[in-house]
Every structure is written in C-alpha cells, then in structure tokens.
Scaffold this motif. Sequence first.
Motif, PDB file in Angstrom:
ATOM      1  N   ARG A   1       0.807  -1.217   0.000  1.00 22.71           N
ATOM      2  CA  ARG A   1       0.000   0.000   0.000  1.00 22.71           C
ATOM      3  C   ARG A   1       0.848   1.279   0.000  1.00 22.71           C
TER       4      ARG A   1
ATOM      5  N   LYS B   1     -12.584 -20.395   0.937  1.00 20.06           N
ATOM      6  CA  LYS B   1     -12.931 -20.031   2.311  1.00 20.06           C
ATOM      7  C   LYS B   1     -13.631 -21.224   2.950  1.00 20.06           C
TER       8      LYS B   1
ATOM      9  N   ASP C   1     -10.919 -17.595  -1.103  1.00 23.75           N
ATOM     10  CA  ASP C   1     -10.369 -16.892   0.055  1.00 23.75           C
ATOM     11  C   ASP C   1      -9.388 -15.793  -0.401  1.00 23.75           C
ATOM     12  N   THR C   2      -9.899 -14.578  -0.449  1.00 28.18           N
ATOM     13  CA  THR C   2      -9.057 -13.475  -0.944  1.00 28.18           C
ATOM     14  C   THR C   2      -8.046 -13.004   0.110  1.00 28.18           C
ATOM     15  N   SER C   3      -8.140 -13.552   1.308  1.00 24.77           N
ATOM     16  CA  SER C   3      -7.148 -13.150   2.312  1.00 24.77           C
ATOM     17  C   SER C   3      -5.853 -13.969   2.142  1.00 24.77           C
ATOM     18  N   TRP C   4      -5.922 -15.018   1.353  1.00 24.55           N
ATOM     19  CA  TRP C   4      -4.710 -15.813   1.077  1.00 24.55           C
ATOM     20  C   TRP C   4      -3.864 -15.022   0.072  1.00 24.55           C
ATOM     21  N   SER C   5      -2.635 -14.762   0.443  1.00 22.68           N
ATOM     22  CA  SER C   5      -1.811 -13.867  -0.396  1.00 22.68           C
ATOM     23  C   SER C   5      -1.632 -14.413  -1.821  1.00 22.68           C
TER      24      SER C   5
ATOM     25  N   ARG D   1      -4.705 -13.043  -3.425  1.00 21.89           N
ATOM     26  CA  ARG D   1      -4.813 -11.579  -3.359  1.00 21.89           C
ATOM     27  C   ARG D   1      -3.862 -10.896  -4.338  1.00 21.89           C
TER      28      ARG D   1
ATOM     29  N   LYS E   1      -6.941  -4.114  -8.693  1.00 22.29           N
ATOM     30  CA  LYS E   1      -7.041  -3.454  -7.376  1.00 22.29           C
ATOM     31  C   LYS E   1      -5.702  -2.803  -6.997  1.00 22.29           C
ATOM     32  N   HIS E   2      -4.633  -3.546  -7.172  1.00 25.05           N
ATOM     33  CA  HIS E   2      -3.316  -3.018  -6.806  1.00 25.05           C
ATOM     34  C   HIS E   2      -2.936  -1.847  -7.709  1.00 25.05           C
TER      35      HIS E   2
END
Length: 352
Positions: free
Chosen positions: A170, A219, A227-231, A234, A240-241
């Motif tokens: 970020r 998930k 599961d979008t929390s898994w890098s 993600r 998005k980035h």
Amino acid sequence: MGCWATRFNLHLKAPSKVSVFFTMIILVTYVFYCLTGYCDLAPIPLHERRPTLTQLHQDRNASSQRDFLARFTEDEEEEETKHLSGNLSVSDSFGSKEFPQAIIIGVKKGGTRALLEFLRVHPDVRAVGAEPHFFDRFYDKGLEWYRNLMPRTLEGQITMEKTPSYFVTREAPRRIFTMNHNTKLIVVVRDPVTRAVSDYTQTLSKNPGLPSFQNLVFKNSSTGLIDTSWSAVRIGIYSKHLENWLRYFPLSRLLFVSGERLVTDPASEMERVQDFLGLKRLVTNKHFYFNQTKGFPCLKKPEGSSRPRCLGKSKGRAHPHIPSEVLYKLRDFYRPFNLKFYQMTGQDFGWK
Ligand SMILES: Nc1ncnc2c1ncn2[C@@H]1O[C@H](COP(=O)(O)OS(=O)(=O)O)[C@@H](OP(=O)(O)O)[C@H]1O
C-alpha cells in the motif's frame, strides 16, 4: 691492445655506475611518493585498479547491507543467478551510486528475475542483484541506506532494482513518488491462476507440510467461495493493486510486461522494455536460445565462457497437480478483475 682493453672497461664501468646511481634515485623517489599516496594517480590497468579508502568503506557497507538483505530476500534465485549477469564482472570502482531510475515492482512469480537478468546484459543497465525490499520492509533505514545498496553508474547508465512485493504494498507508490516522481515502473504480469499455483509451489518447497492448494484457496469448500485473504490469491487481483499506483503515477510511467511472452518471445518483450527505458535495442534475438531441458529461454554463453546461462532450479519449477474444477473456479473468480485490468492498461493479456 691490453691498454685499449683496460680503457674500454673503464669507459664501460663509468656510465654504468652513473646509471645505477640514477636508478637508485628514481627508485627512492618512487617509494617515497608511494608512501605518501601519490602513486594512486599513476595509470594502472583497469582490472588492477583499487578503490580509494572511502570507496572501500562505502562498498564494504553496501556489501554487508547486501548480505543482510540476502537473508530476507524471497527470490531464491538471487545467489544462483549471479553468474548470469552480463555486467557483474564490471568494476564497481567508477561512477556514483544513484537512486534507481527504473524499478521492477512486480509481480511475485511473474518472471521478474528473468526480466532483470535479461536487462543486465545491456551495457547501460546496472542493477542490484538482491531484492532490496526498501519500500516495503526497510523504509525506516532511510534513503541514503537505499542509495548505498546500488551499484555505481556512469553518465548515461540506468540504475535498477527489482522487488516484486512492491506492487502489492500500500505505501510503496507514495514512497517511490517521494523519492522521485519520474521513476519508471515495470510490472511483469502473468495469468493470476498460474501465478497463484507458482506462488503455492514456492511455499510448498519450503514447507512440505503445507495443506493442499484446494484447501487454502477456498474459504469454505462447499460454498466454493475464494479466500481473498490468502496472499497467493490476493496478489493476482492486479486491477485493485494498480488503482493504488495510479493515484500517484500516470499510466505512461508504467510498463506492463507479459510474463507469458517473456517465455515464448523474450526478444520482443525486451524490445518494449528497452524502448520504455530509453535504451538502445541491444538485447535482441541473438542473445537468447530455447533450452529444451529447462523448457525456458536462456541467455547464450558469452564467447569463451562455459557457464550455463539459464535461471536456476527454483525458476521454472514443476507445479503440483491441481484438480481442474478448482482451477476453473479460480479462473471464474479472476475473470472480472482481469477484464478491468485489460481496460485500465489498454492491453489484452489473453488469460482465459
Ligand atoms: N527464462 C526463464 N527461465 C526460468 N523461469 C522463467 C523464465 N522466464 C520466466 N520465468 C518464470 O519466472 C517465474 C518466477 O518468477 P519471478 O522471478 O518473478 O519469481 S520471484 O517472485 O522473484 O520469486 C517462474 O515461475 P515457475 O515456473 O512457477 O517456477 C517461471 O515460470
């Protein structure tokens, strides 16, 4: 006759004593000058040049920083690929250490090491081998610490580094913008599904007890929700980035390299990269060959060298088998993000 011979001997001995005397004077003067440090100015062949004490100090600092970084780098290839670098044997005692004018900011497992090593063949590119991770992990060490990691460059040469995690950090866009808002940014992107599997393969190689890909990607396996929390998932949501980077940099400051084309047609991707960096197109088709055993393009050996010029064994690894329904689900998940990414970049990467 004898008299002539004696005279001749005397005649010879006198000048040789004088020349011995003068040679001694020259030697003593030379030693005296060397002791006072002046002989550093005498021309020395390039390969024998020694850095000054200050340079030695700075370079030692930089190399201990690099050792420090090597312990943190996720790019296992760094040590293995040192020999690949075309300009690694170039003396590091000339020029000055500059902030990078161009950075390969991502993406992890996109083909960033291949791109950097191909670029290093160019005589006007000098790059740090290890991943500095300055804008994500070591920012508190300060900009001078970062600059000191860089190799020395001469006028007209470009300083580069690659740290693939910047793309998903970020704070990285703001921090790089603060260093230099004209920094050129290169992103090597690869089909996010294959990228996720590649990322998983790397983690698995370090941790063989890791749960299966399908266990981590959902998930909940019954709902099929990703599961979008898994890098590993993600990182592949490129749109998005990218939004985060476009808050600071115009699109024209970014170049998107296709990780797939870097494998199938490295020369044409290198053409785009060299144009973007304002470099002469010196890295061309003639630098590459396809290595059947490796299954990837490699750099041709320089004349007189017998060293292999392929990336090491952690690049181009065999991926574990993932059930096709799992891959379909992941593909469905990425589709809208991919389309958005094509729209934002104006490039269709052709990921199905
Ligand atoms: N020429 C060449 N040789 C070998 N490998 C190549 C090459 N070009 C691209 N690739 C692909 O690069 C993938 C690794 O990407 P990165 O270098 O970005 O990985 S890392 O983030 O630095 O760990 C690596 O991923 P895996 O195939 O999953 O190992 C390769 O597919």
